[in-house]
Design a protein around this motif. Sequence first.
Motif: not given
Length: 230
Positions: A15-16, A66-68, A215, A217-218
Amino acid sequence: MRKIVILTGAGISAESGLGTFRDAGGLWARHRIEDVATPEGFARDPALVHRFYNARRAQAVEARPNPAHAALARLQAAHDGEVVIITQNVDGLHETAGAQNVIHMHGMLSGALCAACDARWQAPLAMGPGDACPVCAARAARPDVVWFGEIPYRMVEIGQHLDEADVFVAIGTSGQVWPAAGFAQQAARGGAWRVEMNLEPSDITGDFSETRLGRASEVVPVWVAEVLGA
């Protein structure tokens, strides 16, 4: 849940903008693994291998966590026990997000290695077959990444962490690459609770106590919030 050991794979960085070698249309799709990610491939055509890793290095420099990645760094900083991050990724995004003491079992794109004397140094953005080792002067510079057929770095240390884990988490891994595919089983022998986070169940999903799909990131920030109670 005193000691948490986390393994991350290519899925956490997808996701990056950094694709896995199974993604269609990316860098990996244009090359055979045997040509660009094995010692034999490097021996046959070092210029090709350097061009491939120069492209990967340029992508990694531009990529952002990313958020992860951010959630794992937060967990490491806020958890009242030990959090060990082991990654199969070579992009350095965990450190960019603020994680500390990450174990890079497959090396890093930012590193260079002398195939003649094993010296290591900071890699320039672009490397080539004519690059000389700063220690022995041999023109044997290669990326400091672990290729297929080579032994990953720090395996004894990784084994100790797995044996001591109260919780083992695998994020964005396919379960197809050894020895990482055996980490969940090793952690299980020590009594660890095992959590898999992935877009879809991996080839070794049966080795886990719990599977969370979605995902990275979620699902990773949600899990971190549960662990920290916030």
